[in-house]
Design an enzyme around this catalytic site. Structure first.
Site, PDB file in Angstrom:
ATOM      1  CG  ASP A   3      52.710  12.276 -33.520  1.00  0.00           C
ATOM      2  OD1 ASP A   3      52.414  11.373 -32.719  1.00  0.00           O
ATOM      3  OD2 ASP A   3      52.463  13.485 -33.305  1.00  0.00           O
ATOM      4  NE  ARG A  61      46.295  15.912 -21.054  1.00  0.00           N
ATOM      5  CZ  ARG A  61      46.705  15.844 -22.313  1.00  0.00           C
ATOM      6  NH1 ARG A  61      45.910  15.344 -23.247  1.00  0.00           N
ATOM      7  NH2 ARG A  61      47.911  16.259 -22.627  1.00  0.00           N
ATOM      8  CG  HIS A  84      53.292   8.073 -29.700  1.00  0.00           C
ATOM      9  ND1 HIS A  84      52.782   8.528 -28.494  1.00  0.00           N
ATOM     10  CD2 HIS A  84      52.743   8.861 -30.659  1.00  0.00           C
ATOM     11  CE1 HIS A  84      51.946   9.527 -28.706  1.00  0.00           C
ATOM     12  NE2 HIS A  84      51.906   9.763 -30.011  1.00  0.00           N
TER      13      HIS A  84
END
Ligand code: NAG
Ligand code: NAG
Length: 729
Positions: free
Chosen positions: A582, A662, A580
């Site tokens: 932002d 993560r 994507h």
């Protein structure tokens, strides 16, 4: 409180509280043997960190005093012991002293003299510095560097400020700033001090810079106004004092610190061998250090390069000025001194002829200055030995002087040295400091390195920066994420499946939520504070790097962890986060990106700050606007920031996290102030509430430097390294 007990013995040496502050940084405990600078400094920083300002000031000043005392004692003891009969080294055996004299008599004489000299130095050190002498006061190389950067003054200025001693605070701030002209925070603080009504212009004095610089500058300025007669005393003082500074620098070369450095350097090259190899190795180290002293003396505080040809150029000015005022004998002495450095110098030779003609009959007593003659002869003797060691012992030596006669340099080395000389950086004007917004200064200041720029990342407006967080700081933020997630499990604020993939669990924490949890005692407030501080750190770096002329505001900060769900990872084909852009809606088919809702169109720069690397998968990648062709990848690790512009030029995604957890801090910045993150301010206020009494009694219209409270303190490294100054400011 128990920490105060630790300082008690030292505090007893210090004047009682309330005794008048001496002007400047005069000794506090005249007569008493100084404590070791390392210990004093460490105690001073502890006191500082605990907000015990008066002890912090006392201890830091003692550390400075102790280090200065150590330097003076080295210089005096060295001079005294060199002059002592019996400790004088024998003259080297002449060619006519015969082989028997060389072996039979010279060696024991030399070694006996060395023993005697060592004894003299030890005794002198003990007399001057108390039991243990200079060895007890040894300063580690890390601390030496801190002192060279004048870091104690940065702490001192804050502590003085807290004690409302504005005059001394301004002096300490100025002293630090002179040596650190790129220090952004100090620049701002200086501006604040200047606006304070209690600070006079005279307060901004430099407590460290040796006075020869002022004499030198005054002399040059007067010369510039054709005032040779007025300039002369200043020029003479500058030359004599710079020679004195060279001496005190050279005295430091025989100290244990240099030895330690030489050992560090020798590591890996094997042991120094037997007695004479070891002596030779050590001696070469001392000589190298001594040769560096002219350059050190010629380097202004805060500059990276020395004034080129410092001593000869001073002598040139002196002979010209003396000639102008008609003092020809002085002019001759100084021009002859120039010729000691550069025997072939055309201008100097011509000037000499002219002066001699003007003088009329030759004056037998006229020669070069004695101080310069001594200096040049000694320096040449050292160079001769160093070049010998270079040729025959494989030693390395970088001659700092452009005037070394070619005949001194072994044939084999000449060509290479000539090339090096041509590359000498100070042949060109030393680079002038760039405007402060220049990103490199900011990176340097923050201890951050640029790992990959846009070109290396195969794109535009992208960068990878490392070193934004210490491992300890990553640990604190990871703990914060963990504590918040666990509290969520209890309270219904649950880690849920990821909005992007069913194979991962997703936990997100905003700064406001973190502050609320900290207030409620659910998570440590240290983590919440750090979250705020770090987001600001990222913002300022991103602004400095990408948008130096236009302020960036944080618009959203999110601490995000993605955990692989066990048992659901085999044959997984999806991404942790699909590709994507932002601030626009990406259409991979056309490669177009629509900057309209539901995209966050006001986001201008994005940042991802990673906290860990103990998981599988999870690399960030950039693609072409087709969302398919990967152009670059970045592996997460603690303290690494990937920053990039938020538009179509930077479509990105995250590979699947297939094992472990993560965590990263995602930040978006905006140029539009109205989209600044309200929550960030709220969170800051929330966390500050119990500390409202800070700043009480301050003149309210003085925008004071923010007091370095523990909430801004960077978490100490595991090694217990003292907190770095930056984050306290
Ligand atoms: C030249 O300068 C020296 C030292 O400054 C001084 O002692 C001497 O008297 C001067 N001589 C003349 C002729 O001005
Ligand atoms: C940039 O592209 C080259 C060639 O495709 C590739 O080898 C390199 O890894 C890329 N850089 C990064 C940071 O991924």
């Amino acid at each position: 409180m128990f920490q105060l007990l630790q300082w008690l013995p030292l505090l007893l040496l210090l004047p009682p509280p309330g005794s008048p502050e001496p002007p400047g940084l005069a000794p506090l405990s005249a007569g008493a043997p100084p404590q070791a600078p390392d210990l004093l400094y460490a105690d001073g920083l502890r006191a500082y960190a605990a907000g015990a300002w008066a002890p912090a000031v006392a201890l830091l000043r003692e550390a400075l005093r102790s280090r200065a005392a150590l330097g003076r004692a080295r210089l005096d003891c060295g001079a005294r012991c060199a002059a002592e009969p019996g400790a004088a080294l024998p003259a080297s055996p002449g060619p006519d002293s015969g082989p028997g004299a060389a072996r039979g008599a010279w060696e024991p004489l030399l070694l006996r003299a060395a023993l005697r000299r060592a004894e003299c130095l030890t005794q002198c050190g003990t007399r001057r510095l108390g039991p243990g002498g200079a060895a007890r006061l040894r300063v580690g190389s890390a601390l030496q560097d801190a002192f060279r950067r004048r870091e104690p003054y940065n702490y001192l200025q804050r502590a003085y400020y807290q004690l409302r001693k504005l005059d001394l605070a301004a002096a300490a701030a100025h002293t630090f700033f002179v040596a650190n002209p790129m220090h952004l925070q100090m620049r701002e603080d200086m501006a604040k001090y200047r606006r304070m009504s209690g600070v006079r212009p005279q307060s901004f004095r430099d407590l460290e810079t040796p006075p020869y610089w002022a004499a030198y500058d005054t002399g040059l300025e007067l010369l510039g106004h054709q005032e040779a007669a007025l300039a002369l005393p200043w020029l003479e003082e500058a030359l004599q004092e710079s020679l004195a500074q060279v001496e005190s620098c050279r005295a430091g070369c025989e100290g244990p610190e240099e030895q330690q450095k030489a050992e560090e350097a020798a590591e890996g090259t094997g042991s120094p061998g037997g007695l004479y190899e070891a002596i030779a190795g050590h001696w070469i180290g001392v000589l190298r250090c001594r040769q560096r002293c002219v350059g050190d003396t010629a380097t202004r505080p805060g500059r990276s390069f020395p004034v080129p040809d410092f001593l000869p150029s001073q002598l040139r000015r002196l002979h010209e000025a003396h000639a102008q005022v008609g003092n020809l004998s002085q002019a001759v002495e100084n021009v002859l001194s120039v010729l000691l450095f550069y025997p072939e110098d055309e201008a100097a030779r011509k000037a000499l002829d002219q002066y001699q003609a003007q003088l009329g009959e030759p004056r037998p007593g006229l020669g070069p200055r004695e101080d310069i003659q001594r200096f040049v002869l000694r320096s040449l003797g050292e160079k001769r030995q160093l070049y010998y060691a270079m040729e025959h012992l494989g030693a390395s030596f970088k001659d700092p002087d452009p005037w070394t006669p070619a005949a001194f340099i072994p044939e084999a080395l000449r060509e290479k040295l000539r090339e090096d000389q041509e590359k000498r950086p100070w042949d060109h004007e030393p680079p002038q400091p760039k405007p402060l917004t220049h990103w490199k200064d900011v990176l340097l200041l923050e201890g951050v390195t640029l790992t990959q720029d846009a070109r290396q990342l195969n794109g535009s407006e992208r960068a990878v920066l490392d070193g934004l967080l210490t491992p300890a700081e990553c640990g604190v933020l990871l703990q914060l994420a963990k504590d918040a997630a666990e509290s969520g499990t209890r309270s219904g604020y649950q880690g849920r499946r990821s909005p992007h993939t069913p194979h991962e669990r997703f936990e997100g924490l905003t700064v406001l939520k973190a502050a609320q949890l900290a207030r409620a005692g659910v998570v440590g407030s240290q983590g919440a504070q750090l979250l705020l501080e770090v987001s600001e750190r990222v913002r300022s770096l991103t602004q400095a790097y990408f948008s130096p002329d236009r302020p960036l505001h944080l618009s959203f900060t999110h601490l995000v962890c993605r955990s692989a769900i066990e048992g659901e990872q085999s044959q997984r084909m999806d991404l942790s986060h699909p590709v994507h852009a932002d601030n626009c809606v990406l259409d991979p088919d056309t490669g177009e990106c629509w900057r309209e809702p539901p995209a966050y169109t006001y986001r201008d720069y994005s940042g991802l700050l990673y906290l860990n690397d103990d998981f599988q998968g999870g690399h960030l990648f950039f693609t072409e606007p087709n969302a398919l062709t990967v152009t670059a990848q970045v592996r997460p690790r603690c303290g690494r920031l990937v920053a990039f512009s938020s538009g179509v030029e930077n479509p990105h995604g995250v590979w699947a996290v297939t094992r472990g957890r993560r965590c990263s801090l995602a930040l978006w910045h905006t140029w539009a102030p109205e989209h600044g993150e309200q929550e960030w301010t709220e969170a800051k206020e929330l966390l500050q509430e119990p500390e409202k009494e800070e700043g009480e009694g301050m003149p309210s219209r003085d925008p004071a430097p923010e007091p370095p409270s523990h909430r801004l303190q960077r978490v100490q490294d595991k090694a217990g390294k003292p907190p770095r100054v930056r984050e306290e400011l």
